[in-house]
Design an enzyme around this catalytic site. Sequence first.
Site, short mmCIF file in Angstrom:
data_model
loop_
_atom_site.label_atom_id
_atom_site.label_comp_id
_atom_site.label_asym_id
_atom_site.label_seq_id
_atom_site.Cartn_x
_atom_site.Cartn_y
_atom_site.Cartn_z
CG ASP A 57 0.45 3.23 -2.05
OD1 ASP A 57 0.56 2.13 -1.51
OD2 ASP A 57 1.41 3.99 -2.27
CG PHE A 58 -5.05 2.09 1.82
CD1 PHE A 58 -4.61 3.38 2.07
CD2 PHE A 58 -6.37 1.89 1.49
CE1 PHE A 58 -5.48 4.46 1.99
CE2 PHE A 58 -7.25 2.96 1.41
CZ PHE A 58 -6.80 4.25 1.66
CE LYS A 59 3.98 1.30 -0.45
NZ LYS A 59 3.43 2.66 -0.49
CB VAL A 60 -3.58 -4.29 2.03
CG1 VAL A 60 -4.37 -5.20 2.94
CG2 VAL A 60 -4.43 -3.10 1.58
CB ILE A 63 -4.61 -12.18 9.23
CG1 ILE A 63 -5.73 -11.29 9.80
CG2 ILE A 63 -3.48 -12.34 10.25
CD1 ILE A 63 -6.53 -11.95 10.91
N PRO A 64 -5.48 -12.67 6.22
CG PRO A 64 -5.34 -14.75 5.16
CD PRO A 64 -4.86 -14.00 6.38
N GLY A 169 9.37 6.48 -7.95
CA GLY A 169 10.78 6.81 -7.72
C GLY A 169 11.34 7.74 -8.78
N GLY A 171 11.96 11.28 -10.57
CA GLY A 171 12.02 12.71 -10.20
C GLY A 171 12.60 12.91 -8.82
#
Length: 215
Positions: A57-60, A63-64, A169, A171
């Site tokens: 989970d690096f939420k890239v 730019i391409p 989200g 709990g």
Amino acid sequence: KNGVILALDVTDEKSALTISRDVADFIDAIKIGYPLVLGTGLSIAEKLSRIAPVIADFKVADIPNTDRLICEHVFEAGCDAVIVQGFTGPDSLFECVKTADDYKKKVFVVAEMSHPGGDHFFTDGVSKEIAAMAKKSGAFGIVAPATRPERVKELRGVIGNSMKIISPGVGAQGGSAADTIKAGADWVIVGRSIYGAKNPKEEAEKIKKEIEKYI
Ligand code: BMP
């Protein structure tokens, strides 16, 4: 299938490996992100991948060309999937999916975030547009908020049944695992409720049991 993904936001290797082994029977994948990787190094991915598939989970969101360089590192390190942002636009997203395809790996695209401010910029229309773009890109799935099951349902409507939905989200942030799966998510992502529990194994099993009849 258990329907549960462990969000492993602990920051040391020993806890990461101990908790993952402990709950392994009740989860389908381990999501790692900046807290753990900055704490231990990316080499943790390969160690965890012996326990369960690893989602990075690096939420890239770049730019391409930079996106491709990031994704290559993630997949070379042994991760099975990467989470990327969609707001950077179709060329960036398509490059992530192309890189994943080259490695036979998967991409999840954030369609809307689960925190209270998560629908400030990710408004209804924007979330749907990102989900539609994710579908067009050939991504494996999207990330949608367990704190707003009605949005999970709407986004399921946009992508149809050929793509997966993973939902954080549950709990600690107030979302219900059962409501999220009933709304159309394939997996709930659970962090603190499991790794912060006195008995993580018991907690993971409890969540698995809560959703098993809806899966
Ligand atoms: P927790 O169950 O402790 O709230 O953890 C949720 C995990 O999912 C965290 O790793 C968080 O960064 C991530 N996440 C989220 O909570 N909401 C989103 O919209 C997207 C996320 O990746």
